[in-house]
Motif scaffolding. Structure first.
Motif: not given
Length: 801
Positions: A218-223, A235-239, A279-284
């Motif tokens: 579900i996180g994937e689909t929300l992103f 985005l907030t909900t995905a995270q 988002t470009g967040t490299t940790r992901y």
């Protein structure tokens, strides 16, 4: 072992292309990508096993009764329904009910995009419209009551309600993006709003507790929805679905997967890479890459699948983990989703990504559909114990997760054959197909019967500049590519051959990828192996014989039958595992008469961090600590800088070996004491190594299970020379170890009582680095590093120089 989902349940043809809508543009395009997929509308499958599988699933989608799928949604919404309820995981008493309609929505959208057949869009439109009628004003929509989420938040037992919601929202998004259904987006956004309203009042600790229950992707689909809408709320909900228990170790490059339900975790890695793209967040990105590396290199079987009893097991345990419940099909479906996203992120590892993609696609998923079923019935598990047999789903009384992902897998085979970036065209897979390049007036037709033949022909229609990149798999040798009949470029295994030119209509590209018969050993027992022809795993056909142990195979007994990809060993027929149905089989064998060649690192890759094993076993390594490449004796070599650089080889690389040989070329650039050409171990207590110069001033091979004080050694009369290429080999069988330099024996020890097998599944296997943190790194170039599964004779050592 914890309960599987199955146990939990038991205990409680291409049509004519239509006027297809273009894929809606993203409000927020992907960040950090340099390759892209073609839309499914641009690729049409030609005749072959993939088109056959797709045709059976398409027939099932035509057959399915939409009202039966909608029954429990209507009942939950208080609407009347006279339809017969579905059975299996969709039965009215099963808590996962409702998930299958999401898979069907996705499969219908993909089938419509892949064929243009209007019936698929019509059925998808009907399902979306009826689901909209079942949606509550709050946005809630499911086939079970909202009280399931009360139970989840209260810590009570409930079967994965967010998992089911994910399937539905993913299906709605596919209906919008692939089939142009605007109502699907409306229903989806309202449902996403409900997910946010349900989660936002919870504390971080409460959400993390909820995430211990499987929640799918579900996180994937929300992103993805955030990228479609650029609505920051999504985005907030995905995270909210970032599960720290799993993601934190992965971010730290730690494999802590053992004991976790495998397919619960894979969607978290997919969500992570989509989070990076959003988002470009490299940790992901790092989480996703590390996860892929761990699963593919340390948890996967010869067919590309993973898990035993649905759970990840101890890393590098394969021979000890063969059962009737290996390789859940959903896992490979999701691993392929992750793999293609990583390709888009880092085409520098394209050959490695697609070698795995091909492995799992052909050997696991292609063969998971029953070809005798007109409706494409699908496996849940693919058993890998000796004497296993595949079992399949049915029309209305199964509806497992793998039945659902099977519908999706078999309606999107065209999504990864070709990728693109500007004028660069990647040819990833050798599947009969036609690519119509959007906006360019160019088509590329691929004609092949691969893998039954090892060739493929591309024919270009139209004209223009194309930087053509053709995958040369790591398993082939002697590959050639001809443009209009002329050999073009050097086809190096484990790379993409680039041909950048202006193409004319009628130009042809002939690709030849010679296949050889090889064996893939298991990391925990070198005598347990799978037999492969090129990339294709072969299975022994045992009819009704329910084996109780692994069958024995002498590779010298294998004889070609004249039928492509089929061999006999005595009275046993070996044929492709993807063609093995309706009888018992064995994928793994206890191999006798083991050939000498085992693992081979030529270091000939042109770029990237992957070090390919061209011996056919897939034991690829990784450049680490700023290791680079340089000119070798022939082709490339690895260059180690003497301060940080080394090569990391897979765990358990000599596991189970009672005899072995290691041979390599080395150019020592600095005569520093106690560097290591290789050091295989699990720390300072248990290891085997070779140093160019010990404190005695001579080269030394040593092995121990009791630390430095218990080392058993072979000491050369001199150190290895500096500044010149030198061939070194060490052999060990029984109590005898022999050290060779430039083909000549220089020292031996007949009292080596410690065998390599005594070291166990070594976890720190390095070229250029010591188990002892205080020892210096090696300053040298290393080429053509080979590990053999037995002790070579003196004449054989001279031949491998």
């Amino acid at each position: 072992m914890p309960l599987s989902r199955r146990t939990l349940l038991m205990t409680g043809a291409a049509g004519a292309a239509g006027a297809l809508l273009p894929t809606p543009a993203l409000a927020r395009p992907d960040t950090g990508v340099s390759a892209y997929p073609f839309p499914l509308t641009a690729v049409r499958l030609g005749a072959g096993p993939f088109a056959d599988n797709a045709g059976r699933t398409q027939e099932y989608l035509r057959f399915l009764d939409a009202d039966r799928l909608l029954h429990m949604f209507r009942v939950t919404a208080g609407l009347s329904s006279s339809a017969t309820p579905c059975g299996g995981w969709e039965s009215p008493a099963t808590e996962l009910r409702g998930h299958s309609i999401g898979h069907v929505l996705s499969a219908l959208a993909q089938a419509y995009a892949s064929t243009g057949e209007a019936a698929f869009k019509t059925k998808g439109d009907y399902l979306v419209a009826q689901l909209a009628l079942c949606q509550k004003p709050s946005g809630y929509l499911s086939a079970y009551p909202e009280s399931f989420f009360d139970r989840l938040e209260a810590g009570q037992s409930v079967w994965a309600p967010y998992y089911t919601l994910h399937k539905i929202v993913a299906g709605l998004l596919d209906q919008y993006q692939l089939a142009g259904n605007a109502q699907a987006r409306t229903v989806l956004e309202r449902k996403a709003g409900w997910v946010q309203s349900r989660n936002s009042p919870l504390t971080y600790a409460q959400r993390q507790q909820i995430l211990r229950t499987e929640f799918g992707g579900i996180g994937e689909t929300l992103f993805n929805l955030y990228q479609v809408t650029e609505n920051a709320a999504h985005l907030t909900t995905a995270q909210y679905f970032d599960h720290a228990q799993i993601l934190d170790p992965l971010a730290a490059n730690t494999d802590a997967l053992a004991g976790f339900h495998a397919n619960t975790q894979i969607p978290k890695a997919i969500a992570a890479i989509r989070g990076f793209h959003a988002t470009g967040t490299t940790r992901y990105r790092d989480i996703a890459v590390n996860f892929w590396n761990f699963v593919v290199r340390q948890h996967s079987y010869a067919i590309g699948g993973n898990s035993n009893g649905e759970y990840f097991q101890t890393p590098n345990q394969i021979a000890s983990q063969l059962s009737d419940t290996t390789c859940e099909c959903c896992n490979s479906y999701n691993m392929l989703k992750l793999t293609r996203q990583l390709f888009f992120t880092d085409p520098g590892r394209a050959a490695e990504w697609m070698d795995f993609y091909e492995k799992a696609l052909y050997n696991h998923l292609l063969g998971a559909q029953n070809p005798s079923s007109a409706h494409g019935f699908h496996c849940y598990y693919v058993p890998l114990r000796a004497g296993g047999i595949k079992s399949y789903s049915n029309d209305y009384d199964n509806f497992t997760c793998c039945h659902g992902t099977g519908m999706e897998t078999n309606t999107k085979f065209g999504d990864s054959i070709y990728f693109v970036n500007g004028n660069t065209l990647y040819v990833n897979l050798f599947i009969a197909s036609t690519l119509t390049w959007p906006g360019r007036g160019i088509t590329v037709q691929q004609a092949t019967t691969y893998p039954e033949t090892s060739t493929s022909r591309l024919t270009v229609t139209g004209a223009g500049a194309i930087d053509l990149r053709i995958r040369i798999p790591s398993w082939t040798t002697g590959a050639q590519v001809r443009v209009n009949g002329t050999v073009t470029g050097t086809a190096t295994p484990g790379t993409y051959l680039a041909i950048n030119r202006t193409w004319a209509s009628g130009d042809t590209v002939d690709i030849s990828l010679p296949m050889a018969l090889t064996q893939e050993p298991t990391p925990d027992n070198a005598t347990v192996r799978a037999v492969k022809h090129g990339p294709i795993v072969l299975a022994g056909q045992f009819g009704t014989q329910n084996l109780t142990a692994l069958p024995t195979l002498d590779p010298a007994s294998l004889q070609a039958t004249g039928v492509p990809l089929e061999y006999t060993s005595g009275s046993v027929l070996l044929r492709p595992f993807y063609k093995t149905h309706g009888q018992r089989y064995s994928v793994y064998w206890t191999v006798t008469g083991t050939p000498a060649a085992e693992i081979h690192y030529p270091f000939d890759e042109a770029s990237g961090s992957t070090v390919l094993d061209t011996g056919g076993g897939g034991r690829n390594g990784t450049l680490a600590g700023s290791a680079t490449r340089t000119a070798g004796r022939a082709g490339n070599a690895v260059l180690l800088n003497g301060s940080t650089a080394y090569v990391n080889l897979p765990s358990g690389i000599v596991s189970g070996a009672t005899s072995f040989s290691i041979a390599f070329w080395v150019r020592v650039d600095a005569a520093t004491t106690w560097t290591r050409v290789f050091d295989f171990g699990s720390g300072t207590g248990s290891y085997l190594f070779l140093t160019p110069r010990s404190s005695a001033g001579t080269a030394r091979y040593a092995i121990t299970t009791g630390g430095a004080g218990a080392e058993q050694q072979i000491n050369a009369p001199a150190a290895l020379p500096t500044g010149v290429w030198t061939h070194v080999a060490v052999t060990h069988t029984g109590n005898l170890g022999v050290l060779y330099v430039n083909g000549a024996e220089v020292a031996r020890n007949s009292a080596l009582t410690v065998r390599p097998s005594a070291l166990g599944a070594t976890t720190q296997n390095w070229i250029g680095r010591s188990q002892y943190a205080g020892d210096p790194y090696l300053a040298a170039a290393v080429d053509n590093f080979r590990i053999f599964s037995r002790a070579l004779s003196a004449s054989e050592v001279s031949q491998v120089q």
